[in-house]
Write a protein that holds these residues in place. Structure first.
Motif, PDB file in Angstrom:
ATOM      1  N   SER A  88       0.821  -1.210   0.000  1.00 39.95           N
ATOM      2  CA  SER A  88       0.000   0.000   0.000  1.00 39.95           C
ATOM      3  C   SER A  88       0.855   1.260   0.000  1.00 39.95           C
ATOM      4  O   SER A  88       0.478   2.283  -0.574  1.00 39.95           O
ATOM      5  CB  SER A  88      -0.931  -0.007   1.215  1.00 39.95           C
ATOM      6  OG  SER A  88      -1.695   1.175   1.267  1.00 39.95           O
ATOM      7  N   SER A  89       2.028   1.196   0.628  1.00 37.01           N
ATOM      8  CA  SER A  89       2.925   2.352   0.681  1.00 37.01           C
ATOM      9  C   SER A  89       3.603   2.628  -0.650  1.00 37.01           C
ATOM     10  O   SER A  89       4.178   3.707  -0.849  1.00 37.01           O
ATOM     11  CB  SER A  89       4.007   2.121   1.741  1.00 37.01           C
ATOM     12  OG  SER A  89       3.437   1.984   3.022  1.00 37.01           O
ATOM     13  N   LEU A  90       3.557   1.671  -1.576  1.00 42.44           N
ATOM     14  CA  LEU A  90       4.191   1.814  -2.879  1.00 42.44           C
ATOM     15  C   LEU A  90       3.178   2.026  -3.990  1.00 42.44           C
ATOM     16  O   LEU A  90       3.567   2.207  -5.154  1.00 42.44           O
ATOM     17  CB  LEU A  90       5.046   0.575  -3.186  1.00 42.44           C
ATOM     18  CG  LEU A  90       6.026   0.146  -2.090  1.00 42.44           C
ATOM     19  CD1 LEU A  90       6.769  -1.110  -2.510  1.00 42.44           C
ATOM     20  CD2 LEU A  90       7.002   1.256  -1.766  1.00 42.44           C
ATOM     21  N   ASP A  91       1.901   1.994  -3.661  1.00 41.84           N
ATOM     22  CA  ASP A  91       0.814   2.075  -4.642  1.00 41.84           C
ATOM     23  C   ASP A  91       0.160   3.446  -4.520  1.00 41.84           C
ATOM     24  O   ASP A  91      -0.302   3.827  -3.448  1.00 41.84           O
ATOM     25  CB  ASP A  91      -0.204   0.967  -4.351  1.00 41.84           C
ATOM     26  CG  ASP A  91      -1.290   0.866  -5.416  1.00 41.84           C
ATOM     27  OD1 ASP A  91      -1.597   1.893  -6.056  1.00 41.84           O
ATOM     28  OD2 ASP A  91      -1.827  -0.231  -5.595  1.00 41.84           O
ATOM     29  N   ILE A  92       0.118   4.206  -5.623  1.00 40.71           N
ATOM     30  CA  ILE A  92      -0.493   5.540  -5.565  1.00 40.71           C
ATOM     31  C   ILE A  92      -1.785   5.597  -6.370  1.00 40.71           C
ATOM     32  O   ILE A  92      -2.215   6.659  -6.817  1.00 40.71           O
ATOM     33  CB  ILE A  92       0.494   6.644  -6.000  1.00 40.71           C
ATOM     34  CG1 ILE A  92       1.079   6.355  -7.387  1.00 40.71           C
ATOM     35  CG2 ILE A  92       1.609   6.796  -4.980  1.00 40.71           C
ATOM     36  CD1 ILE A  92       1.942   7.481  -7.917  1.00 40.71           C
ATOM     37  N   GLY A  93      -2.419   4.447  -6.532  1.00 39.11           N
ATOM     38  CA  GLY A  93      -3.779   4.427  -7.051  1.00 39.11           C
ATOM     39  C   GLY A  93      -4.769   4.452  -5.890  1.00 39.11           C
ATOM     40  O   GLY A  93      -4.400   4.597  -4.724  1.00 39.11           O
ATOM     41  N   SER A  94      -6.038   4.331  -6.192  1.00 42.53           N
ATOM     42  CA  SER A  94      -7.101   4.224  -5.182  1.00 42.53           C
ATOM     43  C   SER A  94      -7.085   5.391  -4.189  1.00 42.53           C
ATOM     44  O   SER A  94      -6.759   5.208  -3.018  1.00 42.53           O
ATOM     45  CB  SER A  94      -6.974   2.883  -4.436  1.00 42.53           C
ATOM     46  OG  SER A  94      -8.065   2.695  -3.548  1.00 42.53           O
ATOM     47  N   PRO A  95      -7.430   6.598  -4.590  1.00 42.76           N
ATOM     48  CA  PRO A  95      -7.999   6.920  -5.896  1.00 42.76           C
ATOM     49  C   PRO A  95      -6.926   7.157  -6.959  1.00 42.76           C
ATOM     50  O   PRO A  95      -5.829   7.631  -6.635  1.00 42.76           O
ATOM     51  CB  PRO A  95      -8.771   8.207  -5.633  1.00 42.76           C
ATOM     52  CG  PRO A  95      -7.970   8.883  -4.555  1.00 42.76           C
ATOM     53  CD  PRO A  95      -7.459   7.770  -3.677  1.00 42.76           C
ATOM     54  N   ASP A  96      -7.262   6.819  -8.206  1.00 39.70           N
ATOM     55  CA  ASP A  96      -6.368   7.117  -9.319  1.00 39.70           C
ATOM     56  C   ASP A  96      -6.347   8.623  -9.557  1.00 39.70           C
ATOM     57  O   ASP A  96      -7.384   9.294  -9.471  1.00 39.70           O
ATOM     58  CB  ASP A  96      -6.831   6.406 -10.586  1.00 39.70           C
ATOM     59  CG  ASP A  96      -6.678   4.899 -10.480  1.00 39.70           C
ATOM     60  OD1 ASP A  96      -5.920   4.441  -9.591  1.00 39.70           O
ATOM     61  OD2 ASP A  96      -7.313   4.183 -11.273  1.00 39.70           O
ATOM     62  N   MET A  97      -5.179   9.141  -9.866  1.00 43.81           N
ATOM     63  CA  MET A  97      -5.039  10.579 -10.093  1.00 43.81           C
ATOM     64  C   MET A  97      -5.430  10.938 -11.524  1.00 43.81           C
ATOM     65  O   MET A  97      -5.067  10.241 -12.470  1.00 43.81           O
ATOM     66  CB  MET A  97      -3.610  11.019  -9.795  1.00 43.81           C
ATOM     67  CG  MET A  97      -3.266  10.948  -8.316  1.00 43.81           C
ATOM     68  SD  MET A  97      -1.590  11.439  -7.931  1.00 43.81           S
ATOM     69  CE  MET A  97      -0.652  10.042  -8.543  1.00 43.81           C
ATOM     70  N   ASP A  98      -6.173  12.013 -11.668  1.00 40.13           N
ATOM     71  CA  ASP A  98      -6.643  12.486 -12.967  1.00 40.13           C
ATOM     72  C   ASP A  98      -5.786  13.673 -13.382  1.00 40.13           C
ATOM     73  O   ASP A  98      -6.073  14.827 -13.032  1.00 40.13           O
ATOM     74  CB  ASP A  98      -8.122  12.877 -12.868  1.00 40.13           C
ATOM     75  CG  ASP A  98      -8.729  13.222 -14.219  1.00 40.13           C
ATOM     76  OD1 ASP A  98      -7.963  13.484 -15.168  1.00 40.13           O
ATOM     77  OD2 ASP A  98      -9.978  13.244 -14.313  1.00 40.13           O
TER      78      ASP A  98
END
Length: 521
Positions: free
Chosen positions: A464-474
């Motif tokens: 989770s600390s390496l994932d920058i989705g959820s929410p995905d950036m627009d």
């Protein structure tokens, strides 16, 4: 003439005519002086990291420093990451940092801080001007200290800024060229190159010119030496017509393998290569044990002169270089991934473009794919501190308004200094931003695996600390909200068409390239 007016006049007299700014109360007399003194362009940035990154990009392309205007210690603190990058890249910069009035410091107001202490971590020279009659001379000294490759920070107390300076501006400072390389070092290099030992010549520093790549290729062919750049030279000319020069890989294991048989290493503006980080069971030093190293030229010495002297002393004047031919691939079709983006970039890259590369893992394919593209300048992220790319593109475009600037940017690093988009729109800069949007800190996933932490496999909290989705950036919405026209590419055809259109538009554009995350192991 007050202190601020004499300061700005001195800077302009010495050729510093651009200031990237994010001012506060203590700097208001400097801001007012911008209307009283002719010749200084002020470019407003909404975050100090954009200020310092833009000054970096400007200096790389203009060949001279820009000024920055920063508000007290916290403002300087916000700018530190990109000043660090500039210092590591041997990029000149003159920072003007406002401070409380000298008599107000005793009261320890909320914004009082140790500005000199903060500045010392990223500056070669730090000075606080003691009075308005001194500020013009101090400004001239800051320009002299910055020179061609250093960071100078001048602290400007508010009362020094508003106080009267009867002496007025200081005389212009002329920056001398780089120092000549001593003859004894050149003789040592010639002896090494004639020894028959396996030798690598590695170049780096502030700038690797096209002419230098041709000289390196000729020397390599004449002596059998391998020629290469360090991993991230600040500024390198490349593409069709430039000399064929290798690049040291980023990954320590690959770099160690590339140099494993090297007996002699000759360094031109480059530091002896080391691993970016420490890893279990991986050496920190890249060159093999027992390799003889010679620093032929320091970054502030005349690398061009050294190469020309080597060519002459090696009797290699008539050796022809290996030169990159012009090879423009077709536009790609099908899935959008890093390879198809690199192919489209190679197809579309205009002659004499400037590429600012902070694509991180996703941008790795773009460098080799554009080796035979139309000739261009490539700016690298030198200090490892992300959030550099977008601001540096701003500075490069301000320095070279007649040239196309393309910024290759990772989605995670873009968010550090996303405010740069607003400055692009405000100044109507000719910049095309490509966002590699994979919704991951892919470089950190790669490093997690390489360090062996938790066996190289992150658990749910680590992942989770390496994932920058959820929410995905627009990024389309963000760019449009700051005045930049933006589109989203989902296929290779989308991307090729959007890149072609963006490069034909003299206004800033952004392409949100949706790609899959890097697949590890």
């Amino acid at each position: 003439m007050n202190g601020a007016e004499s300061l700005i006049t001195t800077l302009v007299n010495s050729g510093i005519d651009t200031c990237f700014t994010n001012p506060g109360t203590s700097e208001m007399h400097f801001v007012a002086a911008l209307d009283e003194v002719e010749g200084m362009r002020a470019v407003l940035c909404l975050f100090e990291g954009v200020v310092s990154g833009a000054a970096d990009g400007y200096a790389r392309m203009a060949g001279k420093p820009a000024a920055t205007l920063l508000h007290l210690g916290p403002g300087l603190g916000n700018a530190l990451a990109n000043i660090h990058n500039a210092k590591k890249g041997h990029i000149p910069m003159v920072n003007i940092v406002g401070d409380h009035a000298t008599y107000h410091l005793a009261y320890d107001a909320p914004l009082t801080s140790d500005i000199a202490g903060i500045a010392a971590t990223v500056s070669h020279w730090v000075h606080s001007s003691p009075g308005p009659e001194k500020i013009a001379g101090d400004a001239a000294e800051a320009v002299r200290q910055a020179g061609l490759d250093r960071v100078a920070t001048l602290i400007l107390p508010a009362d020094v800024s508003w106080g009267d300076n009867p002496a007025g501006a200081a005389a212009a400072i002329t920056i001398s060229g780089p120092e000549m390389v001593p003859a004894e070092r050149l003789q040592q290099a010639v002896a090494m190159l004639r020894s028959g030992k396996r030798t690598v010549i590695m170049i780096g520093g502030r700038e690797v010119t096209g002419e230098q790549t041709l000289l390196l290729s000729r020397i390599g062919k004449a002596t059998g030496a391998r020629v290469m750049t360090e991993t991230f030279p600040s500024h390198v000319r490349r593409g069709a017509g430039t000399g064929v020069v290798e690049r040291l890989p980023y990954l320590a294991e690959l770099a160690i393998d590339q140099l494993k048989d090297t007996e002699q290493l000759i360094l031109l503006g480059a530091d002896a290569p080391v691993s970016f980080f420490a890893y279990p069971d991986v050496p920190s030093v890249i060159a093999p044990e027992g390799c003889e190293e010679l620093v032929l030229a320091e970054p502030d010495e005349d690398i061009q002169q050294a190469l020309e002297a080597l060519l002459e002393q090696l009797d290699a004047i008539h050796v022809a270089p290996d030169v990159h031919p012009l090879e423009v691939p077709a536009l790609p079709s099908g899935a959008l991934d890093v390879s198809s983006i690199a192919q489209a970039l190679s197809h579309c890259l205009p002659e004499n473009a400037i590429v600012v590369d902070e694509g991180i893992t996703s941008g790795l394919a773009c460098f080799p794919m554009t080796a035979n593209a139309r000739s261009h300048d490539w700016l690298n992220q030198t200090g490892g501190s992300i959030g550099w790319g977008l601001p540096t593109a701003v500075g490069a475009a301000v320095a070279c308004p007649e040239r196309e600037v393309i910024c290759l940017e990772g989605d995670g690093s873009a968010m550090y200094t996303i405010q740069a988009l607003w400055t692009m729109a405000r100044e109507q800069l000719d910049i095309t931003v490509v966002i590699f949007n994979n919704r991951k800190y892919s470089i950190l996933e790669l490093e997690f695996a390489r360090t062996g932490a938790r066996g190289g496999k992150p658990g749910p909290k680590a992942a989770s600390s390496l994932d920058i989705g959820s929410p995905d950036m627009d990024f389309v919405a963000m760019a449009q909200g700051m005045g930049v026209t933006a589109t989203c590419a989902l296929t290779a055809e989308d991307f090729g068409a959007q890149l072609t259109e963006a490069l034909a538009d003299a206004r800033p554009r952004l392409i949100d390239a949706r790609i899959a995350p890097l697949q590890l192991g």
